[in-house]
Design a protein around this motif. Structure first.
Motif, PDB file in Angstrom:
ATOM      1  N   ASP A 180       0.752  -1.219  -0.040  1.00  0.00           N
ATOM      2  CA  ASP A 180      -0.164   0.076  -0.136  1.00  0.00           C
ATOM      3  C   ASP A 180       0.843   1.403   0.137  1.00  0.00           C
ATOM      4  O   ASP A 180       0.511   2.230  -0.593  1.00  0.00           O
ATOM      5  CB  ASP A 180      -1.135   0.053   1.298  1.00  0.00           C
ATOM      6  N   ALA A 181       1.735   1.296   0.749  1.00  0.00           N
ATOM      7  CA  ALA A 181       3.000   2.328   0.821  1.00  0.00           C
ATOM      8  C   ALA A 181       3.288   2.556  -0.319  1.00  0.00           C
ATOM      9  O   ALA A 181       3.581   3.799  -1.038  1.00  0.00           O
ATOM     10  CB  ALA A 181       3.931   2.118   1.928  1.00  0.00           C
ATOM     11  N   ALA A 182       3.757   1.555  -1.095  1.00  0.00           N
ATOM     12  CA  ALA A 182       4.362   1.754  -2.582  1.00  0.00           C
ATOM     13  C   ALA A 182       3.430   2.304  -3.507  1.00  0.00           C
ATOM     14  O   ALA A 182       3.641   3.312  -4.203  1.00  0.00           O
ATOM     15  CB  ALA A 182       4.863   0.618  -3.317  1.00  0.00           C
ATOM     16  N   ALA A 183       2.201   1.886  -3.390  1.00  0.00           N
ATOM     17  CA  ALA A 183       1.156   2.256  -4.298  1.00  0.00           C
ATOM     18  C   ALA A 183       0.804   3.542  -3.983  1.00  0.00           C
ATOM     19  O   ALA A 183       0.733   4.338  -4.925  1.00  0.00           O
ATOM     20  CB  ALA A 183      -0.073   1.417  -4.328  1.00  0.00           C
ATOM     21  N   ILE A 184       0.492   4.064  -2.989  1.00  0.00           N
ATOM     22  CA  ILE A 184       0.240   5.424  -2.771  1.00  0.00           C
ATOM     23  C   ILE A 184       1.270   6.260  -2.808  1.00  0.00           C
ATOM     24  O   ILE A 184       1.271   7.367  -3.794  1.00  0.00           O
ATOM     25  CB  ILE A 184      -0.015   5.612  -1.232  1.00  0.00           C
ATOM     26  N   GLY A 185       2.565   5.655  -2.678  1.00  0.00           N
ATOM     27  CA  GLY A 185       3.827   6.994  -3.167  1.00  0.00           C
ATOM     28  C   GLY A 185       3.810   6.951  -4.885  1.00  0.00           C
ATOM     29  O   GLY A 185       4.074   8.354  -5.025  1.00  0.00           O
ATOM     30  N   ALA A 186       3.332   6.051  -5.441  1.00  0.00           N
ATOM     31  CA  ALA A 186       3.407   6.184  -6.919  1.00  0.00           C
ATOM     32  C   ALA A 186       2.511   7.313  -7.421  1.00  0.00           C
ATOM     33  O   ALA A 186       2.742   8.038  -8.056  1.00  0.00           O
ATOM     34  CB  ALA A 186       2.980   4.711  -7.617  1.00  0.00           C
ATOM     35  N   HIS A 187       1.379   7.113  -6.651  1.00  0.00           N
ATOM     36  CA  HIS A 187       0.383   8.419  -6.985  1.00  0.00           C
ATOM     37  C   HIS A 187       0.745   9.602  -6.756  1.00  0.00           C
ATOM     38  O   HIS A 187       0.556  10.682  -7.433  1.00  0.00           O
ATOM     39  CB  HIS A 187      -1.014   8.200  -6.097  1.00  0.00           C
ATOM     40  N   TYR A 188       1.564  10.022  -5.637  1.00  0.00           N
ATOM     41  CA  TYR A 188       2.051  11.317  -5.160  1.00  0.00           C
ATOM     42  C   TYR A 188       3.269  11.665  -6.217  1.00  0.00           C
ATOM     43  O   TYR A 188       3.433  12.785  -6.282  1.00  0.00           O
ATOM     44  CB  TYR A 188       2.193  11.398  -3.564  1.00  0.00           C
ATOM     45  N   GLY A 189       3.914  10.622  -6.761  1.00  0.00           N
ATOM     46  CA  GLY A 189       5.173  11.139  -7.370  1.00  0.00           C
ATOM     47  C   GLY A 189       4.535  11.520  -8.822  1.00  0.00           C
ATOM     48  O   GLY A 189       5.250  12.427  -9.589  1.00  0.00           O
ATOM     49  N   SER A 190       3.542  10.824  -9.175  1.00  0.00           N
ATOM     50  CA  SER A 190       3.021  11.169 -10.534  1.00  0.00           C
ATOM     51  C   SER A 190       2.242  12.428 -10.491  1.00  0.00           C
ATOM     52  O   SER A 190       2.000  13.184  -9.367  1.00  0.00           O
ATOM     53  CB  SER A 190       2.092   9.890 -10.913  1.00  0.00           C
ATOM     54  N   VAL A 194       6.243  14.424 -18.915  1.00  0.00           N
ATOM     55  CA  VAL A 194       7.392  13.615 -18.631  1.00  0.00           C
ATOM     56  C   VAL A 194       7.484  13.025 -17.035  1.00  0.00           C
ATOM     57  O   VAL A 194       7.894  12.154 -16.848  1.00  0.00           O
ATOM     58  CB  VAL A 194       8.830  14.160 -18.638  1.00  0.00           C
ATOM     59  N   MET A 195       6.437  13.723 -16.272  1.00  0.00           N
ATOM     60  CA  MET A 195       6.370  13.401 -14.868  1.00  0.00           C
ATOM     61  C   MET A 195       5.193  12.575 -14.672  1.00  0.00           C
ATOM     62  O   MET A 195       5.406  12.129 -13.330  1.00  0.00           O
ATOM     63  CB  MET A 195       6.079  14.888 -14.133  1.00  0.00           C
ATOM     64  N   GLU A 196       4.478  11.911 -15.569  1.00  0.00           N
ATOM     65  CA  GLU A 196       3.352  11.091 -15.201  1.00  0.00           C
ATOM     66  C   GLU A 196       4.105   9.831 -14.741  1.00  0.00           C
ATOM     67  O   GLU A 196       3.620   9.023 -13.874  1.00  0.00           O
ATOM     68  CB  GLU A 196       2.506  11.069 -16.201  1.00  0.00           C
ATOM     69  N   ALA A 228      -1.476  14.697  -7.252  1.00  0.00           N
ATOM     70  CA  ALA A 228      -1.254  13.262  -7.244  1.00  0.00           C
ATOM     71  C   ALA A 228      -2.150  12.784  -8.390  1.00  0.00           C
ATOM     72  O   ALA A 228      -3.334  13.316  -8.738  1.00  0.00           O
ATOM     73  CB  ALA A 228      -1.886  12.622  -5.903  1.00  0.00           C
ATOM     74  N   SER A 229      -1.725  11.681  -9.142  1.00  0.00           N
ATOM     75  CA  SER A 229      -2.503  11.095 -10.093  1.00  0.00           C
ATOM     76  C   SER A 229      -3.750  10.093  -9.568  1.00  0.00           C
ATOM     77  O   SER A 229      -3.721   9.709  -8.613  1.00  0.00           O
ATOM     78  CB  SER A 229      -1.669  10.171 -10.723  1.00  0.00           C
ATOM     79  N   TYR A 230      -4.837  10.155 -10.254  1.00  0.00           N
ATOM     80  CA  TYR A 230      -5.947   9.639  -9.878  1.00  0.00           C
ATOM     81  C   TYR A 230      -6.524   8.691 -11.004  1.00  0.00           C
ATOM     82  O   TYR A 230      -7.653   8.148 -11.090  1.00  0.00           O
ATOM     83  CB  TYR A 230      -7.115  10.289  -9.325  1.00  0.00           C
ATOM     84  N   ILE A 231      -5.833   8.709 -12.249  1.00  0.00           N
ATOM     85  CA  ILE A 231      -6.336   7.943 -13.339  1.00  0.00           C
ATOM     86  C   ILE A 231      -5.234   6.841 -13.751  1.00  0.00           C
ATOM     87  O   ILE A 231      -5.427   5.591 -13.785  1.00  0.00           O
ATOM     88  CB  ILE A 231      -6.886   8.713 -14.689  1.00  0.00           C
ATOM     89  N   ALA A 232      -3.985   7.569 -14.118  1.00  0.00           N
ATOM     90  CA  ALA A 232      -2.964   6.715 -14.790  1.00  0.00           C
ATOM     91  C   ALA A 232      -2.539   5.699 -13.721  1.00  0.00           C
ATOM     92  O   ALA A 232      -2.466   4.618 -13.934  1.00  0.00           O
ATOM     93  CB  ALA A 232      -2.127   7.548 -15.408  1.00  0.00           C
ATOM     94  N   THR A 263      -8.991   7.190  -2.778  1.00  0.00           N
ATOM     95  CA  THR A 263      -9.529   8.203  -1.750  1.00  0.00           C
ATOM     96  C   THR A 263      -8.531   9.184  -1.493  1.00  0.00           C
ATOM     97  O   THR A 263      -8.932  10.384  -1.574  1.00  0.00           O
ATOM     98  CB  THR A 263      -9.792   7.293  -0.515  1.00  0.00           C
ATOM     99  N   ALA A 264      -7.349   8.842  -1.301  1.00  0.00           N
ATOM    100  CA  ALA A 264      -6.596   9.984  -0.833  1.00  0.00           C
ATOM    101  C   ALA A 264      -6.037  11.049  -2.099  1.00  0.00           C
ATOM    102  O   ALA A 264      -6.137  12.140  -2.051  1.00  0.00           O
ATOM    103  CB  ALA A 264      -5.044   9.287  -0.617  1.00  0.00           C
ATOM    104  N   SER A 265      -5.908  10.288  -3.212  1.00  0.00           N
ATOM    105  CA  SER A 265      -5.711  11.310  -4.557  1.00  0.00           C
ATOM    106  C   SER A 265      -6.725  11.988  -5.006  1.00  0.00           C
ATOM    107  O   SER A 265      -6.648  13.119  -5.337  1.00  0.00           O
ATOM    108  CB  SER A 265      -4.713  10.385  -5.487  1.00  0.00           C
TER     109      SER A 265
END
Ligand SMILES: Nc1ncnc2c1ncn2[C@@H]1O[C@H](COP(=O)(O)O)[C@@H](O)[C@H]1O
Ligand SMILES: Nc1ncnc2c1ncn2[C@@H]1O[C@H](COP(=O)(O)O)[C@@H](O)[C@H]1O
Ligand SMILES: Nc1ncnc2c1ncn2[C@@H]1O[C@H](COP(=O)(O)O)[C@@H](O)[C@H]1O
Ligand code: NA
Ligand code: NA
Ligand code: NA
Lengths: 328, 100, 328, 328, 100, 100
Positions: free
Chosen positions: A98-108, A138-140, A275-279, A298-300
């Motif tokens: 979960d931590a990894a997945a959430i992190g991915a959203h906030y980096g994207s 390039v940041m997605e 934060a990304s919420y589709i890709a 929910t977070a993003s």
């Protein structure tokens, strides 16, 4: 401009008011469901338009002025998941995946947040590098790749297979929004000013109004997730409100440090904060199915996105004012 | 003949079609749906947040194999339901999977 | 302008010609079915645009000048079902519940008819209160409530339960079109002139053309009901042609009497003359399921609506000319 | 203009670049599927817009100047299937019914190719008869009728029954695109300049940009058929590349010979060179179900259409330059 | 009662509905789908290139007749599959075809 | 397990979902359809004039109860058809309604 006035400027703009109307419609159960093709049509239009206009600007500016901040954007996107992972896993006790997945959203990133920021800058009267949508493009992906690798590693204590790497690269680089943005950038670069003149009546004239309609829909989409707030717990909500501030700060300095103007650095701050919420969710479902989608979506979508487009945008502008002493 | 129906999140489209392909199944019918279930509501407002319904007709034994593989490989990863129905088809020879 | 010329002006305008083309396509069985998301997209756009523009105008005019004609519109909408009920039930021998349901449709309004009237006024060169869409917004619901109460009463000889009142209020006030119109009015009021400038390229520039496309679709939608004409009988067809004339007359005086200009009173006449064919049927199906939908839908959608947009609009303008002696 | 520059002008224009992007997205499996209502919406818009604008121009020019080239277009459309049939059947050894069906496609026309040619002419700075879309409208059906009659004849050695004639006429004259084009032409003729002013913000301003979006979609649609290339064999591919050149030549002289300007004759050449991929396939499925759809669809959609919009348009312009010695 | 389902190319819509009509069948349900089969992929990007799924409920004998006629008149001309399922309906009297 | 299918006018969406909810049924699948029946054509041009098809899988007894309630409370008010089909599901435990 005064801080409160710049808040008012944002909250009183048609796109944000229509966003609020969308939220309200769900809260009041007015249920104005827009069919899915409308969503696809509007988002295709928006990505195509900003990509194209960015590409035209890129061709004029030349790659020489773009590669350094672009590289900064890529690196920033790639490292954000790392500290998010650490904080979520060891600080907030989320599971590794979960931590990894959430992190991915906030980096994207969120393209809609970016576009709203463009309109906001225009409202403020601030100038910015018109090719800034290249940074969006390039940041997605980088964060998605990093997040998946992190998550896989922690689930299996082992790297990805060759086949998984290929699938991941495909997901990350050929996802709908990345492809459309990159492609439209390229089209814009190749067709130049003359191409922009031809398509202005479609890609420029109605753009802001279309954004208002789209944010109306996004208000509904986001509000439908509000019910999940209870399921994610206060820690994640705080994370979703706090990290954007931190990331905006870092993003601003990355942009400013790589030579962008105040406006350009502001946009880099917004990208970092968004934060990304589709890709990202789409990639996570396929590459990290063990992660809980309720948490990251929910977070993003229900916290960070509404926060950013309403209060975040003026807050980050205020931040720029503090740092530089000047900004419209 | 058995009609195997899968209702699953739209994002599972590619993995599901690949599984069918890997089993040598050439024919299927697919359409977007909305729904609700144990994993919450799935409104049809955004394709990525919606569901799809996939219908595959195949001989009983092949259907049993498909359902087993779905059970083992697909259901643990995706929000989905799977069910089978007995149907009578015209031109049954059409529905035999090829060797994958 | 001469009467016949003003008829020609309306019948020769692109929206009405495309409406006729839509009707023709069904009659000739060319079958150009437009998928449902197109309808939703176009109608959302139109409601959003007129609501928003009306709201901007409302903020400029101030509520002081609007409340009296607005109240007139509400009252008019609420009382029209009463005499329609009486006429239909005792004059034309319809069942009580059908009389109530049909009455609700004629007290309520058709946004498309209203928008077409706006374009017509512009074509005539007549001025009108730009906030007139506020009257449209408030006039949709009252008749629905009155009609349902009438119908329930006559079916059960008793009032509504508390739960039914709540459902009815929800239906009437949070229906798709009322919510969108009211919401866009509010957004327009809050964002003002500046917001209008931002969204002009989308909400103003293409508006008339979009209306033409939408009326093309509405021509098909209405024509698909023409086959039901035989099922409703000549009495109801006459009702559906005659009542708009009566209501236009009353509507004009309500508008003029509450201080509107000739153009504004004309719009009030059009609102009174128009009949609802989306919001009212939806509410009736849920709140008065005993009523026969063929009757009310055919009357409002297949008779009154086409009549109003083609001949009604110039007729009501002629009426204004008779009364006031002047009107473009 | 130099030939290569005029190629570059076409390949570098946003519509063609977006077309290429659509093709690329399929080749790279980025899979951006646009839902079907988007396609219907965009194509309805394009047909409505060119029909309407053509109609306005037609009303100004008067039928006197239009009937001769119009007749030329009809005759040309009707005879093209004849020689295609002969060549395909006896030269390339296709079955009679396949030869008839393919011939119908090449005698009929592609509206998108025509519209792209209009933009290309505008880019070149060449003038043309603004009512040229009337030729598009009349040239869609004749070939379909001829092709079906040919095919039926060869399958059954007998003519059509009365009922079949009626169905065929219905298919050919009331098909979606013919009806929309003819209808919009009529609407344009009836509403004239004034109507054009009203709808300009929708039917003119965004037109070129919408075309770019539509060609993006068409790129995907065409590319999805590329996999069938192997199934049709090299002979048909060569036919699909070569016949447009022949037809362009003939079309040009028909246009020029019936009094059109260089630009108008160029458009007639493009019409002759283009092949139908929506209307004709639909008619063939119903009227000649024995014909193999893979053959005609792949040839017209996956070969001729992409060839025409990319290389064909500048080639035909070069042809005009050769013949007339002048052309921008 | 039998539910007869036809999945066929969208262009066959009119002929199929006419056949139903000719048999006195008043009721049906229809929706667009995409699919793949022996005749290749049928993506749902363009209506004309997609499929439709048509569902008709009718008494067993009428269903048998319908399936026979589909087999003889419809399947040779169009890309389609046809299958029948046993269903239990509420208000069975609704589903009797009228004399055509 | 029984698959209960309801085809009804789109305006009946809310009442139908409320009935399911009141019976403790959490899962369903829903999509828009067009159709024709005793109450005339229902083209899919306007959402409000179209139909929806709702599919609910549940244990046989619960299905019987649902069909009874639909028969008593739903069919008298709305243009609709209801039918049940026997299906074999994976993970049957998913389909038990909760106490409402
Ligand atoms: N009992 C049910 N009947 C019909 N469809 C269901 C049922 N339960 C779940 N579904 C469908 O399957 C999807 C995934 O289910 P779930 O994994 O339980 O969320 C839902 O979104 C529904 O579309
Ligand atoms: N085995 C199958 N299971 C489900 N649907 C099928 C199957 N085979 C074909 N279809 C559907 O029927 C359509 C026509 O099939 P075909 O004629 O085989 O191309 C396909 O496009 C699919 O939608
Ligand atoms: N025999 C049938 N087979 C399949 N669907 C039907 C049938 N009869 C009715 N329907 C569907 O149920 C809806 C309502 O039916 P009705 O109340 O008879 O108008 C129709 O619009 C169709 O979508
Ligand atoms: Na970010
Ligand atoms: Na009224
Ligand atoms: Na041609």
């Amino acid at each position: 401009m005064e801080f409160w006035e710049s808040v008012r400027l944002n909250l009183g703009s048609p796109p944000i008011l229509f966003f609020a109307l969308g939220v309200l419609s769900v809260l009041m159960r007015a249920d104005l469901r827009l069919p899915e093709p409308i969503y696809v049509g509007l988002s295709t239009y928006l990505l195509m338009a900003i990509g194209f206009k960015g590409g035209v600007a890129l061709a004029e500016a030349g790659l020489a002025r773009v590669w350094l901040p672009g590289l900064g954007a890529v690196v920033l996107g790639a490292v954000i998941p790392l500290w998010c992972y650490a904080l979520l896993r060891w600080g907030l006790k989320f599971s590794a995946v979960d931590a990894a997945a959430i992190g991915a959203h906030y980096g994207s990133v969120s393209a809609v947040t970016f576009v709203t920021a463009l309109q906001y800058l225009r409202g403020l009267g601030a100038s910015y590098e018109p090719y800034a949508s290249a940074f969006l493009a390039v940041m997605e992906s980088p964060a998605i790749v990093v997040g998946v690798v992190l998550g896989r590693w922690s689930v299996r204590r082992g790297g990805l297979t060759w086949r998984e790497w290929r699938q991941l690269a495909h997901e990350a680089l050929l996802g709908r929004s990345v492809f459309l943005l990159m492609g439209s950038l390229l089209v814009g670069m190749l067709s130049g000013k003359r191409g922009l003149e031809m398509t202005e009546g479609f890609l420029v004239t109605p753009f802001q109004g279309v954004l208002a309609l789209f944010l109306f829909e996004m208000g509904m989409v986001a509000a439908r997730r509000l019910g999940d707030l209870r399921r994610v717990g206060p820690a994640l909500v705080l994370f979703a409100l706090g990290m954007p501030l931190v990331h905006a700060l870092i993003g601003f300095w990355v942009g400013y440090g790589t030579g962008l103007s105040a406006g350009g650095a502001y946009l880099m701050a917004v990208l970092a904060a968004s934060a990304s919420y589709i890709a990202a969710p789409a990639a996570m479902r396929l590459a990290l199915p063990e992660a809980n989608p309720t948490l990251y979506l929910t977070a993003s979508l229900a916290v960070t996105f509404p926060f950013n487009v309403t209060l975040g945008l003026p807050l980050y502008a205020q931040m720029v004012r503090w740092f530089l002493g000047h900004f419209p | 003949m058995t009609l195997v129906t899968v209702v699953c999140e739209a994002l599972a489209r590619q993995p599901l079609l690949e599984l069918l392909h890997a089993m040598g199944i050439q024919g299927y019918t697919l359409f977007p749906v909305e729904g609700a279930g144990a994993k919450g509501d799935r409104p049809a407002d955004i394709e990525e947040f919606g569901n799809i319904q996939v219908e595959v007709i195949l001989p009983a034994e092949a259907a049993a194999t498909l359902m087993e593989r779905l059970s083992a490989e697909f259901l643990p990863r995706f929000a989905a339901i799977v069910y089978g129905t007995e149907v009578r088809v015209l031109r049954p020879e059409k529905f035999r999977p090829r060797e994958p």
